[in-house]
Enzyme design. Structure first.
Site, mmCIF file in Angstrom:
data_model
loop_
_atom_site.group_PDB
_atom_site.id
_atom_site.type_symbol
_atom_site.label_atom_id
_atom_site.label_comp_id
_atom_site.label_asym_id
_atom_site.label_seq_id
_atom_site.Cartn_x
_atom_site.Cartn_y
_atom_site.Cartn_z
ATOM 1 N N GLY A 23 24.190 6.509 -52.301
ATOM 2 C CA GLY A 23 23.963 7.910 -52.673
ATOM 3 C C GLY A 23 22.981 8.048 -53.820
ATOM 4 C CG ASP A 62 21.065 4.106 -67.197
ATOM 5 O OD1 ASP A 62 20.580 4.308 -66.057
ATOM 6 O OD2 ASP A 62 20.411 3.607 -68.131
ATOM 7 C CG ASP A 113 19.682 1.965 -49.681
ATOM 8 O OD1 ASP A 113 19.574 0.875 -49.097
ATOM 9 O OD2 ASP A 113 19.566 2.075 -50.914
HETATM 10 P P1 AMP Z 1 17.350 1.378 -55.073
HETATM 11 O O1 AMP Z 1 17.492 -0.049 -54.659
HETATM 12 O O2 AMP Z 1 16.522 1.604 -56.318
HETATM 13 O O3 AMP Z 1 16.885 2.249 -53.955
HETATM 14 O O4 AMP Z 1 18.801 1.882 -55.513
HETATM 15 C C1 AMP Z 1 19.954 1.609 -54.770
HETATM 16 C C2 AMP Z 1 21.087 2.479 -55.233
HETATM 17 O O5 AMP Z 1 21.348 2.295 -56.627
HETATM 18 C C3 AMP Z 1 20.861 3.955 -55.040
HETATM 19 O O6 AMP Z 1 22.082 4.538 -54.684
HETATM 20 C C4 AMP Z 1 20.419 4.411 -56.409
HETATM 21 O O7 AMP Z 1 20.656 5.785 -56.642
HETATM 22 C C5 AMP Z 1 21.275 3.537 -57.304
HETATM 23 N N1 AMP Z 1 20.667 3.335 -58.634
HETATM 24 C C6 AMP Z 1 19.611 2.569 -58.954
HETATM 25 N N2 AMP Z 1 19.361 2.610 -60.266
HETATM 26 C C7 AMP Z 1 20.293 3.422 -60.823
HETATM 27 C C8 AMP Z 1 20.590 3.881 -62.149
HETATM 28 N N3 AMP Z 1 19.868 3.490 -63.203
HETATM 29 N N4 AMP Z 1 21.631 4.710 -62.320
HETATM 30 C C9 AMP Z 1 22.370 5.110 -61.276
HETATM 31 N N5 AMP Z 1 22.148 4.724 -60.013
HETATM 32 C C10 AMP Z 1 21.134 3.886 -59.772
HETATM 33 MG MG MG Z 2 16.821 3.769 -53.013
#
Ligand code: AMP
Ligand code: MG
Length: 486
Positions: free
Chosen positions: A90, A124, A254
């Site tokens: 999400g 965060d 995702d």
């Molecule tokens: P990504 O691999 O960057 O597409 O992120 C995968 C998941 O981790 C997604 O659900 C992002 O919203 C969550 N996510 C990544 N970095 C953060 C962060 N600093 N704080 C909260 N959620 C994060």
């Molecule tokens: Mg992502």
């Protein structure tokens, strides 16, 4: 009254119902300021320069005020990460604000780095300036290259501290796209037919109306028609990546757009020296998302998407749609390669010459972008091109075969050069260029950001005074791989 009050705003995703998201406000940045605004995109959204300079606009894009008539929310989705089912993910640090009706249809605005949500897990909710600049520039570079992508409207910085490997500062990018629905949005509802169908009907109604409607078509038909379009668009997207040397880095389901847009720019890279097994992301030690694997990963991801619909379609029906992938991919890949090679038609035998091309680049670790760009200067001045391959015998042999093939063109030599220069970018968002912009911005100097942004707007045109931005990195500027901390 603020200029934002009169915008034609809609919120079709919010209207789907609260199963699909959590409604909540962002956590705005303190002392925010724009490092950049994408004026071209602002204009397409009907935002004139007075509006862009208004305090309301900054408040909106720093997460400090909602979009008038919009509905702010964080969407839920699931996904496969690095080949494994990760369960619920999400928007952990993103907030959808609503959509502005542009000439091409509604465009959603989404803040990234705008604070905690119920999906933040261990995170965060923030994004650092470094990664935000990279996302901002990549969106712009891809768009200007003609590659389907989410766009970015603005980059806002602040002094708020963020803790990663070291202490950094927080930023917010406002991303713009017709929709941020991902493969993982469907995976989230696999086995729960009611919501799955609701999402299916939503996506078709708003983004694939040509696929039919629940009144005229069965759900099995709708799934097959939509999946057919997603297969095509995703195949075309990755064919573009391959032929421009773009490595995404984190091709989890995702991070795959249901619209076939390049999305979620993290530890990506436009390759400098070509290596077929190039991996930009330090955490991908197995090389799952290496350059040469990207097309098969997209196919794998499409199969995960298709499998969500096993309660609606038979496996044979879904397999039949997935089977189009290779043809779709090759059609775009061959078209791109034909343009890049300066040929006016594609011949069966070109496959061999093109495969030898990749081998040659790989053997010499030649610069990806310049190898294509300087090829246009042969046969008149082959030296610069040959220098990329150390004037090797292999390069001379390949060039001879290439020039022979090129003689089969019906168009003129000048037309060939013009075609090649329209399809082989001179200015590419190389990692060291992004790094220079980041380091300057961290010191408070946004001039390099503004300059690079403007040059990347016209990647195929030689621009006076931008010679340095066309050069590969020097030995000390080379960035081998990137951490996915963001
Ligand atoms: P990504 O691999 O960057 O597409 O992120 C995968 C998941 O981790 C997604 O659900 C992002 O919203 C969550 N996510 C990544 N970095 C953060 C962060 N600093 N704080 C909260 N959620 C994060
Ligand atoms: Mg992502």
């Amino acid at each position: 009254m603020s200029c934002l009050e009169n915008l034609p705003v809609s919120h079709s995703f919010a209207d789907l119902g609260t199963h699909f998201y959590t409604a909540l406000d962002p956590q705005g940045l303190n002392n925010p300021r724009f490092l950049h605004v994408n004026q071209g995109l602002a204009e397409r959204l009907g935002l004139d320069s007075t509006c862009v300079q208004s305090p309301e606009f900054l408040a909106l894009l720093s997460g400090n005020a909602p979009l008038p008539k919009g509905k702010t929310l964080a969407a839920v989705y699931s996904g496969h990460q690095f080949g494994h089912w990760a369960g619920q993910l999400g928007d952990g640090r993103a907030h959808l604000l609503g959509a502005i009706d542009a000439a091409t249809g509604p465009l959603e605005l989404q803040l990234k780095g705008s604070g905690l949500t119920p999906y933040s897990r261990m995170g965060d909710g923030r994004a650092v300036l470094r990664s935000s600049i990279r996302e901002y520039l990549a969106s712009h570079a891809m768009k200007a290259l003609g590659i389907p992508t989410t766009e970015a409207l603005s980059l806002v910085a602040s002094d708020d501290k963020v803790y990663r490997e070291s202490i950094e500062t927080a930023a917010i990018v406002c991303r713009v796209a017709p929709s941020f629905v991902r493969f993982g949005s469907f995976e989230h509802w696999a086995g729960r037919p009611e919501q799955l169908k609701q999402l299916l009907h939503y996506v078709i109604k708003h983004f694939y109306p040509e696929c039919g409607s629940p009144i005229l078509n069965s759900d099995a038909e709708l799934v097959q028609h939509m999946l057919r379009q997603v297969v095509r668009r995703s195949a075309q997207m990755v064919a573009h990546w391959q032929t421009v040397g773009f490595c995404h880095g984190v091709m989890n389901t995702d991070n795959m757009s249901i619209l076939g847009l390049s999305i979620d720019y993290g530890p990506y890279a436009f390759m400098d020296n070509f290596a077929i097994q190039f991996v930009p992301n330090t955490t991908d030690s197995g090389g799952r998302y290496a350059w040469f694997r990207q097309p098969s990963v997209v196919h794998w991801n499409l199969a995960r998407l298709a499998s969500c619909f096993l309660d609606i379609c038979t496996e044979d029906q879904l397999q039949a749609v997935l089977a189009h992938y290779e043809t779709d991919y090759l059609a775009q890949y061959h078209w791109n390669m034909r343009q890049k090679m300066g040929w006016d038609h594609w011949l069966e035998a070109d496959v061999q010459l093109v495969n030898q091309w990749w081998q040659l680049l790989h053997d010499h670790q030649a610069d990806f972008s310049l190898s294509f760009r300087l090829l246009a200067q042969t046969p008149t001045s082959p030296d610069a091109w040959l220098a990329l391959f150390e004037h090797s015998q292999a390069a001379q042999d390949w060039l001879q075969a290439y020039l022979q093939r090129t003689q089969q063109n019906q168009h003129t030599a000048a037309a060939r050069v013009a075609q090649m220069n329209r399809h082989n970018p001179l200015y590419v968002l190389r990692n060291h260029l992004a790094q220079q912009v980041i380091e300057a911005a961290q010191q408070g100097d946004t001039q390099p950001l503004t300059r690079l942004f403007s040059v990347l707007e016209r990647p195929y045109e030689e621009q006076l005074g931008a010679e340095d931005l066309a050069l590969p990195p020097g030995p000390e500027q080379r960035i081998v791989a990137l951490s996915c901390s963001s």
